[in-house]
Every structure is written in C-alpha cells, then in structure tokens.
Scaffold this motif. Structure first.
Motif, mmCIF file in Angstrom:
data_model
loop_
_atom_site.group_PDB
_atom_site.id
_atom_site.type_symbol
_atom_site.label_atom_id
_atom_site.label_comp_id
_atom_site.label_asym_id
_atom_site.label_seq_id
_atom_site.Cartn_x
_atom_site.Cartn_y
_atom_site.Cartn_z
ATOM 1 N N PRO A 116 -17.165 -5.564 11.757
ATOM 2 C CA PRO A 116 -15.967 -6.422 11.774
ATOM 3 C C PRO A 116 -14.744 -5.653 11.279
ATOM 4 O O PRO A 116 -14.874 -4.734 10.471
ATOM 5 N N SER A 117 -13.546 -6.006 11.789
ATOM 6 C CA SER A 117 -12.347 -5.299 11.333
ATOM 7 C C SER A 117 -12.032 -5.700 9.895
ATOM 8 O O SER A 117 -12.329 -6.817 9.481
ATOM 9 N N MET A 118 -11.377 -4.758 9.201
ATOM 10 C CA MET A 118 -11.038 -4.999 7.816
ATOM 11 C C MET A 118 -9.729 -5.790 7.781
ATOM 12 O O MET A 118 -8.831 -5.556 8.575
ATOM 13 N N TYR A 119 -9.609 -6.738 6.872
ATOM 14 C CA TYR A 119 -8.369 -7.494 6.736
ATOM 15 C C TYR A 119 -7.476 -6.791 5.723
ATOM 16 O O TYR A 119 -7.808 -6.669 4.553
ATOM 17 N N VAL A 120 -6.344 -6.272 6.178
ATOM 18 C CA VAL A 120 -5.454 -5.506 5.299
ATOM 19 C C VAL A 120 -4.157 -6.286 5.114
ATOM 20 O O VAL A 120 -3.479 -6.636 6.076
ATOM 21 N N THR A 121 -3.815 -6.612 3.856
ATOM 22 C CA THR A 121 -2.575 -7.366 3.595
ATOM 23 C C THR A 121 -1.388 -6.428 3.396
ATOM 24 O O THR A 121 -0.245 -6.843 3.514
ATOM 25 N N GLY A 122 -1.634 -5.172 3.059
ATOM 26 C CA GLY A 122 -0.543 -4.250 2.765
ATOM 27 C C GLY A 122 -0.273 -4.165 1.274
ATOM 28 O O GLY A 122 0.592 -3.413 0.844
ATOM 29 N N ASN A 123 -0.984 -4.959 0.462
ATOM 30 C CA ASN A 123 -0.738 -4.935 -0.983
ATOM 31 C C ASN A 123 -1.812 -4.183 -1.758
ATOM 32 O O ASN A 123 -1.706 -4.069 -2.981
ATOM 33 N N GLU A 124 -2.829 -3.689 -1.086
ATOM 34 C CA GLU A 124 -3.909 -3.006 -1.790
ATOM 35 C C GLU A 124 -3.376 -1.690 -2.359
ATOM 36 O O GLU A 124 -2.883 -0.848 -1.590
ATOM 37 N N PRO A 125 -3.456 -1.503 -3.709
ATOM 38 C CA PRO A 125 -2.864 -0.289 -4.311
ATOM 39 C C PRO A 125 -3.390 0.999 -3.690
ATOM 40 O O PRO A 125 -2.617 1.928 -3.448
ATOM 41 N N ASP A 126 -4.677 1.101 -3.398
ATOM 42 C CA ASP A 126 -5.195 2.361 -2.861
ATOM 43 C C ASP A 126 -4.694 2.617 -1.437
ATOM 44 O O ASP A 126 -4.636 3.769 -0.989
ATOM 45 N N LEU A 127 -4.320 1.568 -0.712
ATOM 46 C CA LEU A 127 -3.760 1.766 0.633
ATOM 47 C C LEU A 127 -2.236 1.976 0.573
ATOM 48 O O LEU A 127 -1.665 2.732 1.366
ATOM 49 N N LYS A 128 -1.596 1.287 -0.384
ATOM 50 C CA LYS A 128 -0.136 1.408 -0.493
ATOM 51 C C LYS A 128 0.295 2.839 -0.828
ATOM 52 O O LYS A 128 1.393 3.264 -0.476
ATOM 53 N N ARG A 129 -0.605 3.552 -1.490
ATOM 54 C CA ARG A 129 -0.286 4.946 -1.834
ATOM 55 C C ARG A 129 0.020 5.784 -0.597
ATOM 56 O O ARG A 129 0.763 6.754 -0.649
ATOM 57 N N TRP A 130 -0.571 5.408 0.548
ATOM 58 C CA TRP A 130 -0.291 6.128 1.805
ATOM 59 C C TRP A 130 1.173 5.996 2.214
ATOM 60 O O TRP A 130 1.676 6.788 3.008
ATOM 61 N N ILE A 131 1.835 4.963 1.714
ATOM 62 C CA ILE A 131 3.272 4.799 1.986
ATOM 63 C C ILE A 131 4.094 5.430 0.861
ATOM 64 O O ILE A 131 4.993 6.237 1.116
#
Ligand SMILES: [Cu+2]
Length: 226
Positions: free
Chosen positions: A52-67
């Motif tokens: 299943p696809s992952m639900y990404v809100t854009g607020n996850e700290p470990d993902l936000k670091r990419w920005i």
C-alpha cells in the motif's frame, strides 16, 4: 581552467566570464542531484503488488529534512552568487572610470551611427567623424559611450567585450569599456527592434594608437591655416 566560448577582449570581460563559470559550477551539481533523486524516487517507489502507498502529510520531521537542508544550502550558495553579481554590476554599470575618449553611439531601425570626437578630442565640434556601422577605437584606452536611440528600444552589444546596454529613445545613457587588444569584432543589436533587427550588425575596429591616427587623419578635413 574553463575557456570562454568567445574570446574576451575588454578589461571587464574576465569578471563576467568568472560569474558565468561560478553560476554553472554552483548550479550544475544541484541540477543533476535533483533530477537523479527524482528519477530514483520514481523507480524506488513504483507500484508493487500488495504494497500500500504511504500516507505522507509533509510534517514528518525525518521527511521534512529533505526540504530544509537543501533549502538552507541553496540560500547560502545564492548569497555567494549575489555577492559576485553585485560586484560585477558595480564594476561595469555603477562605477564610471575617467575616460580617455568619449564616443556617441546612435541606434536606429536598422543601423548604427558612431560619432568619434575627431582630432580635437571633443564631441559636438566641426571635426567630429561620423560613420555608419563602424566604430573605431584604440586598444588599451578607456572609452565612455553615450548611447542614444532615434526610434525604438535597441541594445548595443559587443560580445567580445561582454557589453550589453539597452538604448532608449529620449535618453542618453553613458557607459564605458576598454579594449585589451587590436582587432575587428562584431557589434550587434541585442533587442528585438523590428523586421530588420537581424541585419542590424556593425563592427568595432580596435586600433593601435598609430593606426588610429592614420584612420583619423584620413577622415578629417584639412584645417584651413590663417
Ligand atoms: Cu535594433
């Protein structure tokens, strides 16, 4: 290190070439990194049976670091580019070093008129030398140009000098250049100015002091002796 595509023939050409190289060197790795990452992500997270696809809100700290991390780095590098650009702009457009000579450049649909000061060294006197599509100057001497337009917007561009300046009807714009060597090079209009824009070419003939004197004498009326 990196050779210019067009030979640099003015005192400030090297400054602008440096700026272009700096922009390329700073921007190119980011371009390849961003495109590489993009295609890698497309491949890595492609459709897979039962996943299943992952639900990404854009607020996850470990993902936000990419920005936030690349964003901060890019802004810091932008400051480097801005500093180099402002330095070049100041040198070429803001600062006006003292001139050895002044020439007038008049653009019109679709030709250039150049007014050289003549033997007295002054413009707007009887001995001025007017030419069409041929600018004569001396290597190693600093020139001011007074740029005018008789009709529409044009742009006075000498690629080997890295000089580009818009001309505007109703205004006289002063700028400067200093050629570093003798030769004959292209002048072009670099502003779409009508149907004949593409044929609005001229030449700059950069003389030694001696050959300029010969050219000047051959284009001056003999002065009457009293
Ligand atoms: Cu033009």
């Amino acid at each position: 290190m990196i050779e210019s595509l067009i030979e640099p023939v003015s005192t400030y050409a090297g400054e602008l070439d440096f700026l272009f190289v700096l922009i390329t060197v700073i921007v190119m790795p980011w371009f390849f990194a961003a495109e590489g990452l993009f295609f890698w992500l497309l491949w890595r997270f492609r459709y897979q049976e039962g996943q299943p696809s992952m639900y990404v809100t854009g607020n996850e700290p470990d993902l936000k670091r990419w920005i936030t991390v690349p964003h901060t780095l890019i802004i810091l590098l932008d400051l480097v580019l801005i500093a180099a650009a402002v330095r070049g702009w100041y040198m070429i457009k803001q600062d006006l070093p003292t001139a050895d000579h002044t020439v007038r450049v008049i653009a019109q649909q679709w030709a250039w008129t150049f007014i050289h000061p003549g033997p007295d060294g002054k413009l707007d006197t009887d001995d001025d030398i007017e030419t069409a599509d041929e600018l004569h100057i001396i290597a190693g001497e600093l020139y001011h140009y007074q740029l005018e337009s008789r009709d529409v917007l044009h742009n006075f561009s000498i690629p080997v000098f890295r000089l580009k300046q818009d001309s505007l009807p109703g205004r006289r714009i002063t700028g400067w250049f200093e050629a570093t060597k003798e030769g004959t090079y292209d002048i072009q209009c670099a502003e779409m100015c009508g149907i004949g824009h593409g044929i609005m070419a001229a030449r700059v003939i950069i003389h030694s002091k001696e050959s300029y004197a010969v050219w000047e004498a051959s284009h001056s009326e003999p002065v009457a002796q009293n």
